[in-house]
Design a protein around this motif. Structure first.
Motif, PDB file in Angstrom:
ATOM      1  N   LEU A 208       0.864  -1.178   0.000  1.00  0.00           N
ATOM      2  CA  LEU A 208       0.000   0.000   0.000  1.00  0.00           C
ATOM      3  C   LEU A 208       0.902   1.231   0.000  1.00  0.00           C
ATOM      4  N   THR A 209       0.565   2.231   0.752  1.00  0.00           N
ATOM      5  CA  THR A 209       1.362   3.461   0.768  1.00  0.00           C
ATOM      6  C   THR A 209       2.638   3.299   1.588  1.00  0.00           C
ATOM      7  N   CYS A 210       3.638   4.085   1.242  1.00  0.00           N
ATOM      8  CA  CYS A 210       4.887   4.121   2.004  1.00  0.00           C
ATOM      9  C   CYS A 210       4.794   5.172   3.101  1.00  0.00           C
ATOM     10  N   ILE A 211       5.465   4.914   4.206  1.00  0.00           N
ATOM     11  CA  ILE A 211       5.561   5.854   5.305  1.00  0.00           C
ATOM     12  C   ILE A 211       6.966   6.440   5.261  1.00  0.00           C
ATOM     13  N   TYR A 212       7.083   7.626   4.671  1.00  0.00           N
ATOM     14  CA  TYR A 212       8.397   8.258   4.571  1.00  0.00           C
ATOM     15  C   TYR A 212       8.659   9.062   5.833  1.00  0.00           C
ATOM     16  N   ALA A 213       9.648   8.640   6.574  1.00  0.00           N
ATOM     17  CA  ALA A 213       9.927   9.277   7.859  1.00  0.00           C
ATOM     18  C   ALA A 213      10.602  10.628   7.671  1.00  0.00           C
ATOM     19  N   ARG A 214      10.341  11.507   8.608  1.00  0.00           N
ATOM     20  CA  ARG A 214      10.957  12.834   8.605  1.00  0.00           C
ATOM     21  C   ARG A 214      12.190  12.836   9.498  1.00  0.00           C
ATOM     22  N   PRO A 215      13.054  13.836   9.309  1.00  0.00           N
ATOM     23  CA  PRO A 215      14.197  13.961  10.222  1.00  0.00           C
ATOM     24  C   PRO A 215      13.725  14.091  11.668  1.00  0.00           C
ATOM     25  N   TYR A 216      14.578  13.700  12.580  1.00  0.00           N
ATOM     26  CA  TYR A 216      14.195  13.660  13.983  1.00  0.00           C
ATOM     27  C   TYR A 216      14.044  15.039  14.600  1.00  0.00           C
ATOM     28  N   SER A 217      13.012  15.183  15.394  1.00  0.00           N
ATOM     29  CA  SER A 217      12.878  16.261  16.368  1.00  0.00           C
ATOM     30  C   SER A 217      11.900  15.768  17.425  1.00  0.00           C
ATOM     31  N   PRO A 218      12.056  16.193  18.668  1.00  0.00           N
ATOM     32  CA  PRO A 218      11.102  15.768  19.699  1.00  0.00           C
ATOM     33  C   PRO A 218       9.659  16.134  19.346  1.00  0.00           C
ATOM     34  N   LEU A 219       9.471  17.278  18.680  1.00  0.00           N
ATOM     35  CA  LEU A 219       8.112  17.705  18.348  1.00  0.00           C
ATOM     36  C   LEU A 219       7.497  16.806  17.280  1.00  0.00           C
ATOM     37  N   ALA A 220       8.291  16.398  16.295  1.00  0.00           N
ATOM     38  CA  ALA A 220       7.778  15.462  15.292  1.00  0.00           C
ATOM     39  C   ALA A 220       7.394  14.143  15.942  1.00  0.00           C
ATOM     40  N   LEU A 221       8.161  13.741  16.928  1.00  0.00           N
ATOM     41  CA  LEU A 221       7.851  12.515  17.662  1.00  0.00           C
ATOM     42  C   LEU A 221       6.514  12.647  18.390  1.00  0.00           C
ATOM     43  N   LEU A 222       6.319  13.763  19.081  1.00  0.00           N
ATOM     44  CA  LEU A 222       5.087  13.967  19.833  1.00  0.00           C
ATOM     45  C   LEU A 222       3.879  14.124  18.910  1.00  0.00           C
ATOM     46  N   ARG A 223       4.112  14.639  17.706  1.00  0.00           N
ATOM     47  CA  ARG A 223       3.022  14.778  16.728  1.00  0.00           C
ATOM     48  C   ARG A 223       2.726  13.465  16.020  1.00  0.00           C
ATOM     49  N   LEU A 224       3.416  12.394  16.383  1.00  0.00           N
ATOM     50  CA  LEU A 224       3.197  11.067  15.815  1.00  0.00           C
ATOM     51  C   LEU A 224       3.621  10.993  14.357  1.00  0.00           C
ATOM     52  N   GLU A 225       4.529  11.866  13.956  1.00  0.00           N
ATOM     53  CA  GLU A 225       5.043  11.848  12.588  1.00  0.00           C
ATOM     54  C   GLU A 225       6.202  10.857  12.437  1.00  0.00           C
ATOM     55  N   ILE A 226       6.868  10.545  13.516  1.00  0.00           N
ATOM     56  CA  ILE A 226       7.983   9.602  13.549  1.00  0.00           C
ATOM     57  C   ILE A 226       7.962   8.914  14.904  1.00  0.00           C
ATOM     58  N   PRO A 227       8.634   7.771  15.018  1.00  0.00           N
ATOM     59  CA  PRO A 227       9.150   6.922  13.959  1.00  0.00           C
ATOM     60  C   PRO A 227       8.183   5.786  13.679  1.00  0.00           C
ATOM     61  N   ALA A 228       8.341   5.096  12.544  1.00  0.00           N
ATOM     62  CA  ALA A 228       7.575   3.876  12.284  1.00  0.00           C
ATOM     63  C   ALA A 228       8.160   2.767  13.157  1.00  0.00           C
ATOM     64  N   GLN A 229       7.364   2.235  14.052  1.00  0.00           N
ATOM     65  CA  GLN A 229       7.885   1.323  15.079  1.00  0.00           C
ATOM     66  C   GLN A 229       8.695   0.137  14.537  1.00  0.00           C
ATOM     67  N   PRO A 230       8.257  -0.555  13.476  1.00  0.00           N
ATOM     68  CA  PRO A 230       9.033  -1.730  13.046  1.00  0.00           C
ATOM     69  C   PRO A 230      10.432  -1.397  12.562  1.00  0.00           C
ATOM     70  N   THR A 231      10.723  -0.122  12.316  1.00  0.00           N
ATOM     71  CA  THR A 231      12.034   0.251  11.783  1.00  0.00           C
ATOM     72  C   THR A 231      13.026   0.649  12.858  1.00  0.00           C
ATOM     73  N   VAL A 232      12.605   0.685  14.114  1.00  0.00           N
ATOM     74  CA  VAL A 232      13.445   1.235  15.185  1.00  0.00           C
ATOM     75  C   VAL A 232      14.395   0.169  15.734  1.00  0.00           C
ATOM     76  N   PHE A 233      15.683   0.538  15.828  1.00  0.00           N
ATOM     77  CA  PHE A 233      16.698  -0.292  16.468  1.00  0.00           C
ATOM     78  C   PHE A 233      17.387   0.574  17.519  1.00  0.00           C
ATOM     79  N   LEU A 234      17.527   0.038  18.736  1.00  0.00           N
ATOM     80  CA  LEU A 234      17.995   0.830  19.873  1.00  0.00           C
ATOM     81  C   LEU A 234      19.284   0.274  20.458  1.00  0.00           C
TER      82      LEU A 234
END
Length: 345
Positions: free
Chosen positions: A158-184
């Protein structure tokens, strides 16, 4: 050398009673060990595809833990079919809690890099290598994230989820990150501690917000995972359950004394964006009165916000499912990416 996280991190002390496990399989001692955890409950229809997407990765040092939450479908038979696979082990949690299942897996993890992959999602080829390389190249990053793709229940793209560069505000706005892509990094997970048991729907967003007070996340411009949409997935069937948690996560972040004052000033705009997202979802679900209520909350907080421009299309979408709202989001994302490319030239 490779000790379970719960044996070395005080924040994970509640999980110290662990069973013994064979030594992890290391095929390249120069690269870090990666532990992937899959929480699963009655996802037998998708579980094998998830497992195969992990085990067929080209990364040499892999520990894979599947935590079954008491499934009564074919999941156990699928897991038993992998008894020959030395990189995979599985256990039964039985508490019907996704957060607890992930915590149980991470507590047993011995990797220097950790991730979780839900049992209806998949990694694309090269995902682990890509994300490990990014972490090695960005030593100050707490975690890395990348782009993902929505797929149907049958696996069609279906559609792609193109992530934006990191910022705490983008995180709080639910714009990032796509959970399956996260490695910690293991040391970050050791400090932050287990996922919150009080978050049923947004335990991932809550975790990223807790990390944001310690170190930034790093975006990787690569497509590394799929996010499956089907009738029983929480994203599709229980969207309204996310709302209260979204707001609570944002409010907790702004109330934290570690949050800088310049971010504190963005609270009305961030909350407005969350309410706008709620309004759009309710409009698409055929709940116009609730949608208008959330829209009014957003307007009162910050007047017109870009996310609110999608609202008329979301109202129309319920009666005329032409995909206009999704096309608007895709077009907006494309314009945003073009603008970023021009800025970075």
């Amino acid at each position: 050398m490779y000790q379970p996280l719960a044996h070395t991190a005080p924040a994970w002390a509640a999980y110290t009673s662990l069973e013994s496990a064979p030594s992890p399989l290391l095929r390249d001692p120069h690269l870090p060990l990666v532990t992937v955890v899959t929480p699963s409950y009655n996802q037998g229809a998708y579980l094998r595809a998830t497992i195969e997407s992990v085990l067929t990765q080209d990364y040499p040092n892999l520990e894979y833990i599947v935590v079954d939450d008491g499934s009564d479908d074919e999941s156990h038979a699928i897991l038993r079919s992998y008894t020959h696979e030395p990189r995979l082990r599985w256990l039964v949690a039985g508490q019907r809690s996704q957060s607890n299942a992930i915590n149980m897996g991470w507590a047993r993890s011995r990797g220097q890099i950790l991730a979780w992959l839900n049992s209806d999602d998949t990694y694309l080829p090269g995902a682990i290598s890509t994300q490990v390389d990014a972490l090695l190249r960005h030593p100050s990053a707490a975690a890395v994230y990348a782009d993902a793709q929505y797929i149907t229940a049958a696996g069609a793209p279906l559609t792609c989820i193109y992530a934006r560069p990191y910022s705490p505000l983008a995180l709080l706005r639910l714009e990032i990150p796509a959970q399956p892509t996260v490695f910690l990094r293991r040391e970050i997970v050791a400090m932050v501690g287990p996922l919150s048991m009080s978050r049923r729907y947004s335990m991932d967003s809550d975790y990223w917000a807790r990390i944001a007070h310690l170190a930034p996340l790093q975006h990787v411009p690569a497509l590394v995972a799929t996010y499956r949409l089907h009738a029983s997935s929480k994203t599709v069937s229980q969207a309204s359950g996310f709302y209260a948690e979204w707001l609570a996560i944002a409010e907790a972040f702004f109330a934290d004394p570690r949050t800088p004052s310049e971010l504190q000033r963005e609270r009305p705009a961030v909350l407005a964006d969350i309410y706008a997202a709620m309004a759009n979802l309710e409009a698409q679900n055929g709940q116009p009165a609730q949608a208008l209520r959330y829209f009014a909350y957003a307007w009162n907080l910050a007047r017109l916000r870009p996310r609110m421009l999608k609202f008329p299309l979301s109202l129309l979408e319920h009666h005329m499912p032409l995909g206009l709202a999704a096309r608007f989001s895709a077009a907006w994302g494309w314009l945003w990416r073009q603008r970023q490319r021009m800025i970075t030239r």
